[in-house]
Scaffold this active site. Structure first.
Site, mmCIF file in Angstrom:
data_model
loop_
_atom_site.group_PDB
_atom_site.id
_atom_site.type_symbol
_atom_site.label_atom_id
_atom_site.label_comp_id
_atom_site.label_asym_id
_atom_site.label_seq_id
_atom_site.Cartn_x
_atom_site.Cartn_y
_atom_site.Cartn_z
ATOM 1 C CG HIS A 175 -1.888 -0.993 1.291
ATOM 2 N ND1 HIS A 175 -3.076 -1.081 2.322
ATOM 3 C CD2 HIS A 175 -2.118 -2.220 0.511
ATOM 4 C CE1 HIS A 175 -3.778 -1.931 1.713
ATOM 5 N NE2 HIS A 175 -3.243 -2.839 1.054
ATOM 6 C CD GLU B 174 -2.013 4.098 3.289
ATOM 7 O OE1 GLU B 174 -3.167 4.400 3.465
ATOM 8 O OE2 GLU B 174 -1.609 3.362 2.310
ATOM 9 C CB CYS C 40 -6.498 -0.654 5.392
ATOM 10 S SG CYS C 40 -4.660 -1.072 5.403
ATOM 11 C CB CYS D 278 -1.947 1.720 6.277
ATOM 12 S SG CYS D 278 -1.708 0.627 4.591
#
Length: 152
Positions: free
Chosen positions: A46, A48, A76, A79
């Site tokens: 992701h 992040e 999420c 993260c």
């Protein structure tokens, strides 16, 4: 946030969910990234996570104390945990994610008693543009299903 949005657009162009992120310390950008889960065949890639890894490498440190993270979509739970473990000072995000968010929706990671560090959280930055990127992306991927609540 403009750079995070640029990273989100680049992610979309690669066929990735359009999420972008930037880490800043004392006004200096340390790292920028967009989602790369498909490209890297890595469900943890992701924006992040990638930007945290890059910023830590840039600083030669495992923690990002005093750093701020700008991301186009509410992180999420995975993260959110990484942000906590990295000791990010402030989290700024654009669109809320009622379905998959882990900050102000879903797991609400920072409100859990097991969370050791919670950043200051600010939402709604460039929210409409971040939502539009996501909605447009998912319209092409799921034309019959609509947007499935992302960014709404």
């Amino acid at each position: 946030m403009a750079i995070a949005l640029e990273e989100a657009r680049l992610a979309a162009a690669r066929g990735e969910v359009p999420v972008g992120a930037v880490v800043v310390r004392n006004g200096e950008m340390l790292a920028r990234a967009g989602n790369r889960t498909r490209e890297l065949n890595d469900p943890t890639a992701h924006a992040e996570i990638l930007v945290i890894r890059a910023a830590c490498t840039s600083l030669g440190e495992e923690r990002l104390t005093g750093c701020d993270l700008y991301v186009t979509l509410e992180p999420c739970a995975m993260c959110a945990a990484a942000i906590s473990f990295a000791r990010i000072r402030r989290l700024y995000y654009g669109a809320s994610d009622p379905k998959g968010g882990g900050v102000e929706n879903g797991a609400r990671f920072y409100a859990q008693p097991t969370c050791h560090h919670a950043p200051d959280v600010y939402s709604g930055f460039a929210e409409k543009e971040a939502q539009a990127l996501l909605k447009d992306f998912f319209k092409t991927k799921r034309p019959r299903e609509g947007n499935r609540g992302i960014g709404e």
